[in-house]
Design a protein around this motif. Structure first.
Motif, PDB file in Angstrom:
ATOM      1  N   GLU A  87      18.129  46.353  16.446  1.00  0.00           N
ATOM      2  CA  GLU A  87      17.189  45.763  17.399  1.00  0.00           C
ATOM      3  C   GLU A  87      16.223  46.788  17.988  1.00  0.00           C
ATOM      4  N   HIS A  88      16.667  48.050  18.101  1.00  0.00           N
ATOM      5  CA  HIS A  88      15.908  48.987  18.926  1.00  0.00           C
ATOM      6  C   HIS A  88      15.377  50.230  18.208  1.00  0.00           C
ATOM      7  N   ILE A  89      15.816  50.516  16.983  1.00  0.00           N
ATOM      8  CA  ILE A  89      15.350  51.731  16.301  1.00  0.00           C
ATOM      9  C   ILE A  89      14.007  51.449  15.630  1.00  0.00           C
ATOM     10  N   PRO A  90      12.939  52.159  15.995  1.00  0.00           N
ATOM     11  CA  PRO A  90      11.595  51.841  15.483  1.00  0.00           C
ATOM     12  C   PRO A  90      11.465  51.906  13.963  1.00  0.00           C
ATOM     13  N   MET A  91      12.086  52.904  13.305  1.00  0.00           N
ATOM     14  CA  MET A  91      11.873  53.074  11.864  1.00  0.00           C
ATOM     15  C   MET A  91      12.359  51.880  11.056  1.00  0.00           C
ATOM     16  N   LEU A  92      13.314  51.119  11.595  1.00  0.00           N
ATOM     17  CA  LEU A  92      13.866  49.991  10.850  1.00  0.00           C
ATOM     18  C   LEU A  92      12.880  48.834  10.734  1.00  0.00           C
ATOM     19  N   ARG A  93      11.838  48.846  11.547  1.00  0.00           N
ATOM     20  CA  ARG A  93      10.834  47.785  11.454  1.00  0.00           C
ATOM     21  C   ARG A  93      10.068  47.851  10.142  1.00  0.00           C
ATOM     22  N   SER A  94      10.041  49.032   9.522  1.00  0.00           N
ATOM     23  CA  SER A  94       9.307  49.187   8.264  1.00  0.00           C
ATOM     24  C   SER A  94      10.230  49.485   7.086  1.00  0.00           C
ATOM     25  N   ASP A  95      11.547  49.410   7.286  1.00  0.00           N
ATOM     26  CA  ASP A  95      12.494  49.687   6.202  1.00  0.00           C
ATOM     27  C   ASP A  95      13.517  48.560   6.163  1.00  0.00           C
ATOM     28  N   ARG A  96      13.139  47.483   5.494  1.00  0.00           N
ATOM     29  CA  ARG A  96      13.979  46.294   5.474  1.00  0.00           C
ATOM     30  C   ARG A  96      15.318  46.553   4.793  1.00  0.00           C
ATOM     31  N   GLU A  97      15.322  47.382   3.757  1.00  0.00           N
ATOM     32  CA  GLU A  97      16.574  47.627   3.045  1.00  0.00           C
ATOM     33  C   GLU A  97      17.578  48.357   3.932  1.00  0.00           C
ATOM     34  N   ALA A  98      17.110  49.338   4.714  1.00  0.00           N
ATOM     35  CA  ALA A  98      18.009  50.035   5.634  1.00  0.00           C
ATOM     36  C   ALA A  98      18.537  49.083   6.700  1.00  0.00           C
ATOM     37  N   LEU A  99      17.666  48.219   7.209  1.00  0.00           N
ATOM     38  CA  LEU A  99      18.099  47.238   8.205  1.00  0.00           C
ATOM     39  C   LEU A  99      19.141  46.295   7.615  1.00  0.00           C
ATOM     40  N   ASP A 100      18.903  45.819   6.399  1.00  0.00           N
ATOM     41  CA  ASP A 100      19.874  44.930   5.745  1.00  0.00           C
ATOM     42  C   ASP A 100      21.219  45.628   5.560  1.00  0.00           C
ATOM     43  N   ALA A 101      21.181  46.926   5.226  1.00  0.00           N
ATOM     44  CA  ALA A 101      22.429  47.673   5.047  1.00  0.00           C
ATOM     45  C   ALA A 101      23.208  47.741   6.357  1.00  0.00           C
ATOM     46  N   LEU A 102      22.510  47.973   7.464  1.00  0.00           N
ATOM     47  CA  LEU A 102      23.171  48.015   8.769  1.00  0.00           C
ATOM     48  C   LEU A 102      23.801  46.668   9.115  1.00  0.00           C
ATOM     49  N   LEU A 103      23.040  45.600   8.938  1.00  0.00           N
ATOM     50  CA  LEU A 103      23.541  44.279   9.318  1.00  0.00           C
ATOM     51  C   LEU A 103      24.676  43.825   8.408  1.00  0.00           C
ATOM     52  N   SER A 104      24.612  44.203   7.127  1.00  0.00           N
ATOM     53  CA  SER A 104      25.707  43.886   6.210  1.00  0.00           C
ATOM     54  C   SER A 104      26.982  44.601   6.637  1.00  0.00           C
ATOM     55  N   ALA A 105      26.855  45.890   6.988  1.00  0.00           N
ATOM     56  CA  ALA A 105      28.023  46.642   7.445  1.00  0.00           C
ATOM     57  C   ALA A 105      28.580  46.048   8.737  1.00  0.00           C
ATOM     58  N   ALA A 106      27.690  45.648   9.648  1.00  0.00           N
ATOM     59  CA  ALA A 106      28.144  45.048  10.909  1.00  0.00           C
ATOM     60  C   ALA A 106      28.912  43.757  10.654  1.00  0.00           C
ATOM     61  N   ALA A 107      28.422  42.941   9.729  1.00  0.00           N
ATOM     62  CA  ALA A 107      29.107  41.686   9.411  1.00  0.00           C
ATOM     63  C   ALA A 107      30.498  41.944   8.846  1.00  0.00           C
ATOM     64  N   ARG A 108      30.614  42.945   7.987  1.00  0.00           N
ATOM     65  CA  ARG A 108      31.918  43.261   7.401  1.00  0.00           C
ATOM     66  C   ARG A 108      32.866  43.843   8.449  1.00  0.00           C
ATOM     67  N   LEU A 109      32.338  44.619   9.384  1.00  0.00           N
ATOM     68  CA  LEU A 109      33.171  45.142  10.465  1.00  0.00           C
ATOM     69  C   LEU A 109      33.710  44.023  11.346  1.00  0.00           C
ATOM     70  N   ARG A 110      32.957  42.949  11.451  1.00  0.00           N
ATOM     71  CA  ARG A 110      33.400  41.800  12.248  1.00  0.00           C
ATOM     72  C   ARG A 110      34.281  40.847  11.441  1.00  0.00           C
ATOM     73  N   GLY A 111      34.573  41.232  10.199  1.00  0.00           N
ATOM     74  CA  GLY A 111      35.475  40.420   9.392  1.00  0.00           C
ATOM     75  C   GLY A 111      34.791  39.474   8.449  1.00  0.00           C
ATOM     76  N   GLY A 112      33.467  39.564   8.349  1.00  0.00           N
ATOM     77  CA  GLY A 112      32.733  38.705   7.429  1.00  0.00           C
ATOM     78  C   GLY A 112      32.630  39.329   6.058  1.00  0.00           C
ATOM     79  N   GLY A 113      32.021  38.614   5.125  1.00  0.00           N
ATOM     80  CA  GLY A 113      31.845  39.116   3.772  1.00  0.00           C
ATOM     81  C   GLY A 113      30.529  39.841   3.629  1.00  0.00           C
ATOM     82  N   GLU A 114      30.202  40.172   2.392  1.00  0.00           N
ATOM     83  CA  GLU A 114      28.931  40.808   2.089  1.00  0.00           C
ATOM     84  C   GLU A 114      27.785  39.884   2.481  1.00  0.00           C
ATOM     85  N   THR A 115      26.735  40.458   3.080  1.00  0.00           N
ATOM     86  CA  THR A 115      25.547  39.662   3.349  1.00  0.00           C
ATOM     87  C   THR A 115      24.476  39.892   2.291  1.00  0.00           C
TER      88      THR A 115
END
Length: 386
Positions: A87-115
């Motif tokens: 939500e708050h790191i500026p560089m992620l606004r222009s790097d969708r793949e890095a953002l997707d990697a973060l959100l995928s990892a967060a989902a798995r940490l919460r017990g979800g599957g691959e996003t």
């Protein structure tokens, strides 16, 4: 246009560097890394939390904090830190793949599957160049196989899929299909040490496990190259160069059959900066592309290139690489995004396989080279022979 692009690239790189340049925060970050590598993850998390407070715009502080929390047995806190970074790191606004990697990892940490997107099941019927639709066994000159994204070391995330599937390729598929070689196009290791986030590595035990699994193949059969997971926090590819079979970042080999020569080339699309996850400055620089153009063998019956990343995801060198493929009628085999497809583009192919270690299907490609020079490729699930 080139000058404008270069100026933008320099500006963006400088901006990214400024986001992680505060002296006090850098000292806390260095302390966090040292503590994490010593196994004191609670203390490491505290150090990185101080770094993130001093320098809120630096992604590396936030991911270091999250990875320390994960390893300290606090996955929900780790997920919250990754989501906060998104939500708050500026560089992620222009790097969708890095953002997707973060959100995928967060989902798995919460017990979800691959996003990440999964493959749609592809037919194992071959896709052929030159308008062919089928071939007879008598027409076959030789075969080769392609796998990618082995992710050796991701035991916590995928059970024993990583090692079991690679063992099936080497112990079952290779003797049955008798390919001239098997190309493994990167992410040979996971660099997670069995966790979700690939940080604090590389890990020698992952590389040792990988080397042991492929050591029984005859010389010249296994052809590997690096991916982004093999490069995280390893600027000079020291672990890859010390433990891979090829011990080379870019190289070529040939297969001679039926009085003709086919050439195969491995290129290194991983970056050369050694930045930690989720950074992935993928591409081919001018030196790598100069080498490639000089390496292409005139008069070869066919030329095939293996790399880790899809062409459309390269951040630099993309246009020149596309031109080389097109002008020389070269087919390109790759992985990275854990998807799969075969596309015909004029007289050449693009072939992507799903992850051998983490994917659910289409985990390997079988290519057949025919006596008339034709090539047919089919996708198959690991654990199943064609």
């Amino acid at each position: 246009m080139t000058k404008i692009f270069c100026l933008l690239l320099v500006f963006c790189s400088a901006a990214a560097a400024r986001e992680c340049a505060a002296p006090g925060a850098a000292a806390e970050s260095a302390a966090g890394l040292a503590l994490a590598r010593s196994g004191d993850f609670d203390a490491a998390a505290a150090a990185w939390r101080r770094a993130a407070a001093l320098e809120p715009g630096c992604l590396d502080h936030r991911t270091g904090l999250a990875a320390s929390l994960e390893r300290a047995g606090r996955p929900l806190e780790a997920a919250a830190e990754l989501e906060k970074a998104g939500e708050h790191i500026p560089m992620l606004r222009s790097d969708r793949e890095a953002l997707d990697a973060l959100l995928s990892a967060a989902a798995r940490l919460r017990g979800g599957g691959e996003t990440a997107p999964r493959s749609s099941r592809a037919s194992s019927r071959p896709v052929c160049l030159a308008g062919r639709r089928a071939y007879s066994p008598e027409e076959v000159l030789f075969r080769f196989m392609h796998v990618s994204d082995l992710h050796i070391g991701q035991w916590m995330d995928g059970g024993s899929n990583d090692t079991d599937r690679l063992s099936w390729i080497t112990d079952i598929a290779y003797p049955a299909l008798k390919p001239a070689f098997i190309a493994a196009s990167g992410d040979l290791t996971d660099s997670t040490n069995g966790f979700i986030m690939p940080l604090f590595g590389p890990y020698q035990k992952e590389w040792s496990a990988y080397a042991a699994l492929v050591s029984g193949l005859p010389r010249g059969v296994w052809r590997d190259l690096p991916g982004n997971h093999d490069h995280y926090s390893d600027k000079h590819f020291d672990y890859y160069l010390a433990n891979s079979v090829s011990r080379s970042l870019q190289y070529s080999w040939t297969v001679k059959s039926g009085g003709r020569i086919w050439q195969f080339i491995a290129v290194n699309t991983a970056a050369s900066d050694g930045r930690p996850w989720p950074h992935d400055e993928r591409g081919l620089d001018e030196g790598e592309l100069d080498w490639l153009e000089m390496e292409i063998l005139p008069g070869a019956a066919g030329v095939f290139i293996f790399g880790h990343h899809p062409v459309y995801r390269l951040k630099y060198g993309r246009e020149r690489f596309e031109r080389i493929l097109k002008e020389n009628n070269i087919s390109y085999f790759f992985g990275h995004s854990h998807e799969s497809y075969i596309a015909l583009t004029g007289g050449r192919m693009e072939v992507q396989v799903d992850s051998l270690g983490k994917g659910s299907e289409n985990n390997y490609a079988l290519a057949v080279v025919l006596r008339d020079g034709g090539v047919c490729v089919s996708l198959h699930d690991s654990g199943r022979l064609p």
